[in-house]
Design an enzyme around this catalytic site. Structure first.
Site, PDB file in Angstrom:
ATOM      1  N   HIS A   1       0.864  -1.202   0.000  1.00 49.22           N
ATOM      2  CA  HIS A   1       0.000   0.000   0.000  1.00 49.22           C
ATOM      3  C   HIS A   1       0.892   1.241   0.000  1.00 49.22           C
ATOM      4  CE1 HIS A   1      -3.762   2.211   1.603  1.00 49.22           C
ATOM      5  NE2 HIS A   1      -2.858   3.137   1.313  1.00 49.22           N
TER       6      HIS A   1
ATOM      7  N   HIS B   1       1.400   5.461  -1.780  1.00 44.99           N
ATOM      8  CA  HIS B   1       1.011   6.584  -2.635  1.00 44.99           C
ATOM      9  C   HIS B   1       2.294   7.172  -3.225  1.00 44.99           C
ATOM     10  CE1 HIS B   1      -3.075   6.714  -0.896  1.00 44.99           C
ATOM     11  NE2 HIS B   1      -2.444   6.225   0.157  1.00 44.99           N
TER      12      HIS B   1
ATOM     13  N   LYS C   1      -9.634  -0.149  -5.379  1.00 46.26           N
ATOM     14  CA  LYS C   1      -9.617   0.506  -4.076  1.00 46.26           C
ATOM     15  C   LYS C   1     -10.952   1.192  -3.813  1.00 46.26           C
ATOM     16  CE  LYS C   1      -7.905   2.350  -0.280  1.00 46.26           C
ATOM     17  NZ  LYS C   1      -6.732   3.178  -0.045  1.00 46.26           N
TER      18      LYS C   1
ATOM     19  N   HIS D   1     -10.419   1.418   2.245  1.00 44.22           N
ATOM     20  CA  HIS D   1     -10.170   2.426   3.276  1.00 44.22           C
ATOM     21  C   HIS D   1     -11.388   2.376   4.179  1.00 44.22           C
ATOM     22  CE1 HIS D   1      -8.477   6.365   4.787  1.00 44.22           C
ATOM     23  NE2 HIS D   1      -9.657   6.263   5.404  1.00 44.22           N
TER      24      HIS D   1
ATOM     25  N   HIS E   1      -4.471  -0.352   6.220  1.00 41.25           N
ATOM     26  CA  HIS E   1      -3.918   0.455   7.319  1.00 41.25           C
ATOM     27  C   HIS E   1      -4.793   0.436   8.578  1.00 41.25           C
ATOM     28  CE1 HIS E   1      -6.663   3.219   5.377  1.00 41.25           C
ATOM     29  NE2 HIS E   1      -5.815   3.570   4.429  1.00 41.25           N
TER      30      HIS E   1
ATOM     31  N   ASP F   1       1.576   2.787   3.458  1.00 39.28           N
ATOM     32  CA  ASP F   1       0.727   3.972   3.275  1.00 39.28           C
ATOM     33  C   ASP F   1       1.576   5.241   3.270  1.00 39.28           C
ATOM     34  OD1 ASP F   1      -1.602   5.307   2.736  1.00 39.28           O
ATOM     35  OD2 ASP F   1      -2.256   5.454   4.813  1.00 39.28           O
TER      36      ASP F   1
HETATM   37  O1  DOR Z   1      -3.028   9.752   5.548  1.00 38.98           O
HETATM   38  C1  DOR Z   1      -3.444   9.411   4.458  1.00 38.98           C
HETATM   39  N1  DOR Z   1      -2.954   9.939   3.306  1.00 38.98           N
HETATM   40  N2  DOR Z   1      -4.426   8.526   4.383  1.00 38.98           N
HETATM   41  C2  DOR Z   1      -5.030   8.220   3.240  1.00 38.98           C
HETATM   42  O2  DOR Z   1      -5.941   7.430   3.257  1.00 38.98           O
HETATM   43  C3  DOR Z   1      -4.649   8.883   1.960  1.00 38.98           C
HETATM   44  C4  DOR Z   1      -3.288   9.400   2.039  1.00 38.98           C
HETATM   45  C5  DOR Z   1      -2.959  10.370   0.925  1.00 38.98           C
HETATM   46  O3  DOR Z   1      -3.217  10.037  -0.241  1.00 38.98           O
HETATM   47  O4  DOR Z   1      -2.423  11.436   1.201  1.00 38.98           O
HETATM   48 ZN    ZN Z   2      -3.308   5.104   1.635  1.00 42.01          ZN
END
Ligand code: DOR
Ligand code: ZN
Length: 347
Positions: free
Chosen positions: A13, A15, A99, A136, A174, A247
């Site tokens: 997971h 980003h 997702k 989520h 998460h 995450d």
């Molecule tokens: O803290 C987070 N940041 N939680 C999420 O679910 C998304 C992520 C983000 O894309 O910045």
């Molecule tokens: Zn995330």
């Protein structure tokens, strides 16, 4: 000096963002991890196979020469997603999950889902195709306290989904609470969870006591110490239902240190496996790190485990104050502070 050699891990997971940001996020990730599940919450969201393919190509372009790394793409479920999109995604071979973001739950989730039942035909097709569902899990109702939103989601949505689609492979992403750990343990083997390193190392006191620290603000929000302790126990238990998902979610410093609303997300990709090693070592459970980081994730996704290895050594190093992030800067977790483990060779 202690050292630990484990099969090369994957991040289930993350980003990475897009454009110029990839030249920071991709090298940091690929330094250690062989594969990663790439979150689709870009603007606009990755909700078509073609967009997933274009994003995948952007990520591949940013892999440093000589490094082997495979992005495992996901697609974003919207209320317009149809069963035929699931079929198309399965066929392409590079999309490994969809997702589900409840609308308004987190960063770039406005295109997410308001009525989960409206997705039932899509879940039906996912179950049939063997397409994984990443969730989520937080309700968005303003009447529910932010610290209770994950637990409320279990009763409101997760239990019904697992009951109605018993063969659908679900990753409760998460997780942050005792309630979620218990739910995953009691659910069938088609349900697993990722655990971030920040939820293992920190609790809400780190964010709120002695001055509010935007660096620690993420969603789901850090909880009480008792939940942190339960997460450590679950991650180090040797159960194959819990595995690594950082995450890691970078935001420019200006978006985090913003009095009008701090962006949610913590950047850990610069030191993720080292931070997990610290968390496991704190409870003398380094022997459980390999299963959590390198075995249970690929097993759940039906992929082969990595054959090559990495070695972690106990060696303190200082994290830079900031990292370059496109035209912006980014404050990484442990900025200017020390991390006790280091990956310094791979075999
Ligand atoms: O803290 C987070 N940041 N939680 C999420 O679910 C998304 C992520 C983000 O894309 O910045
Ligand atoms: Zn995330």
């Amino acid at each position: 000096m202690r050292s630990l050699t484990i099969a090369r891990p994957d991040d289930w997971h993350i980003h990475l963002r897009d454009g110029a940001y990839l030249s920071t996020t991709v090298p940091d990730l690929a330094r250690v991890f062989a594969r990663a599940i790439i979150m689709p919450n870009l603007l606009p969201p990755i909700d078509q196979v073609q967009a997933a393919e274009a994003y995948r190509n952007q990520i591949i372009q940013a892999i440093p020469p000589g490094i082997r790394f495979e992005p495992l793409m996901t697609m974003y479920l919207t209320e317009q997603t149809s069963a035929s999109t699931i079929v198309e995604a399965k066929k392409c071979g590079f999309v490994h999950a969809f997702k589900l973001y409840p609308a308004g739950a987190t960063t770039n989730s406005n295109a997410g889902i308001s009525a989960i039942k409206s997705l039932y035909p899509v879940f039906e097709e996912m179950q049939k195709q063997g397409m994984h569902l990443c969730i989520h899990g937080e309700v968005t109702n303003n009447e529910v306290d932010i610290f209770d939103r994950e637990a409320a989601f279990i009763d409101e949505s997760l239990l019904p989904i697992t009951k109605d689609f018993p063969k659908l492979k679900i990753i409760f992403e998460h997780i942050t609470t005792i309630e979620s750990i218990d739910f995953v343990k009691e659910a069938s083997n088609n349900v697993a969870a990722t655990i971030t390193v920040h939820h293992l190392l920190y609790n809400r006191n780190h964010m709120l006591a002695g001055g509010m620290k935007p660096l620690y603000y993420c969603l789901p929000i850090l909880k009480r110490n008792k939940h942190q302790q339960a997460l450590i126990t679950a991650a180090t238990s040797g159960s194959n239902k819990f595995f690594l998902g950082t995450d890691s979610a970078p935001h420019p410093r200006s978006a985090k240190e913003n009095i009008c609303g701090c962006a949610a997300g913590i950047y850990t990709a610069h030191a993720a496996i080292e931070l997990y090693a610290e968390a496991f070592d704190l409870v003398n459970a380094l022997d459980k790190l390999e299963g959590f980081s390198s075995f249970y994730g690929p097993d759940f996704y039906g992929l082969e485990r990595n054959k090559d290895k990495i070695t972690l050594t106990e060696e303190s190093w200082q994290v830079p104050a900031t990292l370059k992030f496109g035209e912006d800067i980014l404050v990484p977790l442990r900025s200017e502070d020390h991390i006790l483990w280091k990956v310094n060779n791979s075999t």
